[in-house]
Write a protein that holds these residues in place. Sequence first.
Motif, mmCIF file in Angstrom:
data_model
loop_
_atom_site.group_PDB
_atom_site.id
_atom_site.type_symbol
_atom_site.label_atom_id
_atom_site.label_comp_id
_atom_site.label_asym_id
_atom_site.label_seq_id
_atom_site.Cartn_x
_atom_site.Cartn_y
_atom_site.Cartn_z
ATOM 1 N N GLU A 190 -6.330 5.461 0.171
ATOM 2 C CA GLU A 190 -6.756 5.034 1.505
ATOM 3 C C GLU A 190 -8.197 4.548 1.486
ATOM 4 O O GLU A 190 -8.558 3.594 2.184
ATOM 5 C CB GLU A 190 -6.601 6.177 2.512
ATOM 6 C CG GLU A 190 -6.970 5.756 3.931
ATOM 7 C CD GLU A 190 -6.790 6.857 4.953
ATOM 8 O OE1 GLU A 190 -7.606 6.938 5.894
ATOM 9 O OE2 GLU A 190 -5.826 7.645 4.821
ATOM 10 N N ASP A 191 -9.026 5.194 0.684
ATOM 11 C CA ASP A 191 -10.416 4.770 0.530
ATOM 12 C C ASP A 191 -10.486 3.360 -0.041
ATOM 13 O O ASP A 191 -11.306 2.538 0.382
ATOM 14 C CB ASP A 191 -11.128 5.769 -0.398
ATOM 15 C CG ASP A 191 -12.641 5.697 -0.281
ATOM 16 O OD1 ASP A 191 -13.146 5.139 0.700
ATOM 17 O OD2 ASP A 191 -13.322 6.231 -1.183
ATOM 18 N N TYR B 13 0.816 -1.217 0.000
ATOM 19 C CA TYR B 13 0.000 0.000 0.000
ATOM 20 C C TYR B 13 0.850 1.267 0.000
ATOM 21 O O TYR B 13 0.595 2.203 -0.766
ATOM 22 C CB TYR B 13 -0.935 -0.006 1.217
ATOM 23 C CG TYR B 13 -1.619 1.330 1.429
ATOM 24 C CD1 TYR B 13 -2.656 1.738 0.602
ATOM 25 C CD2 TYR B 13 -1.194 2.199 2.447
ATOM 26 C CE1 TYR B 13 -3.266 2.972 0.774
ATOM 27 C CE2 TYR B 13 -1.800 3.423 2.622
ATOM 28 C CZ TYR B 13 -2.842 3.806 1.781
ATOM 29 O OH TYR B 13 -3.426 5.023 1.947
ATOM 30 N N ARG B 14 1.867 1.315 0.821
ATOM 31 C CA ARG B 14 2.621 2.559 1.005
ATOM 32 C C ARG B 14 3.453 2.937 -0.226
ATOM 33 O O ARG B 14 3.859 4.081 -0.367
ATOM 34 C CB ARG B 14 3.493 2.455 2.247
ATOM 35 C CG ARG B 14 2.669 2.545 3.535
ATOM 36 C CD ARG B 14 3.416 2.012 4.744
ATOM 37 N NE ARG B 14 2.622 2.141 5.955
ATOM 38 C CZ ARG B 14 1.638 1.299 6.294
ATOM 39 N NH1 ARG B 14 1.337 0.276 5.502
ATOM 40 N NH2 ARG B 14 0.956 1.479 7.410
ATOM 41 N N VAL C 31 -1.947 3.527 9.192
ATOM 42 C CA VAL C 31 -2.201 4.370 8.021
ATOM 43 C C VAL C 31 -2.843 5.690 8.428
ATOM 44 O O VAL C 31 -2.405 6.768 8.021
ATOM 45 C CB VAL C 31 -3.086 3.630 6.996
ATOM 46 C CG1 VAL C 31 -3.502 4.564 5.856
ATOM 47 C CG2 VAL C 31 -2.354 2.412 6.439
ATOM 48 N N SER C 32 -3.892 5.611 9.228
ATOM 49 C CA SER C 32 -4.592 6.827 9.646
ATOM 50 C C SER C 32 -5.461 6.503 10.851
ATOM 51 O O SER C 32 -5.735 5.327 11.149
ATOM 52 C CB SER C 32 -5.469 7.377 8.519
ATOM 53 O OG SER C 32 -6.566 6.513 8.282
ATOM 54 N N LEU D 202 -8.656 4.595 9.691
ATOM 55 C CA LEU D 202 -8.480 3.170 9.435
ATOM 56 C C LEU D 202 -8.226 2.396 10.722
ATOM 57 O O LEU D 202 -8.613 1.232 10.834
ATOM 58 C CB LEU D 202 -7.337 2.943 8.449
ATOM 59 C CG LEU D 202 -7.702 3.111 6.966
ATOM 60 C CD1 LEU D 202 -6.525 2.728 6.086
ATOM 61 C CD2 LEU D 202 -8.917 2.292 6.604
#
Length: 211
Positions: free
Chosen positions: A66-67, A39-40, A128-129, A132
């Motif tokens: 991210e969505d 992902y990153r 991530v956030s 999340l």
Amino acid sequence: MAGGPTGTYGGRSAQERRAERRERFLRAALDQFGDRPGYRAASVTALCEAAGLSTRQFYEEFRNLEDVLAQLHLVVNDWTEQAVLAALGDSAGLAFEARIRAVLRAYVAAATDDPRRLRIAFVEIIGVSAALERQRLVRRSRWVELILAEARAAAERGEAAERDYRIAATAFIGAVNGLLHDWTAGQFEASMEQVVDELVALLLGVVRPPA
């Protein structure tokens, strides 16, 4: 999220076409986030190329990467949850130990069947956030509630001690996830049945009344 075209084209409605595009993006994300580059290191451009779709179509379905990861995390959890619920239905009426063995085997098999899913659920989602992290904890709480329901039912049958299992259930879920991650990462060698045996013994040690 921007709105897409409406109406019927090629025998499919706009809603059906959007659902198909969304599925293609999620399949591509499972490869990109769950394998390489992760992902990153992913990008919208690379994801669109892998899905065979345009960036315009991407932004009609998602706000950002991210969505996509958030949606994929829910899908991966749903796959595992469906396997566990099926095992619960199939093992109805069995003694507690046989029931939890069937359910844990279903969980382990579903969670580890595809290494990409495991990475999404246990690795890529972490850190991530804040949004999340809340989602991860909400989905994790569903597993805790499932264990609590089974423990309460077992207690009513005299197969488990009468007590509040919330802390124990939370600790058990953490142990399960850590064990599966290390096992699939090659930290130790074991068959799936050996892993299931250890998890069954661990859970029985938590819920069984002391001798």
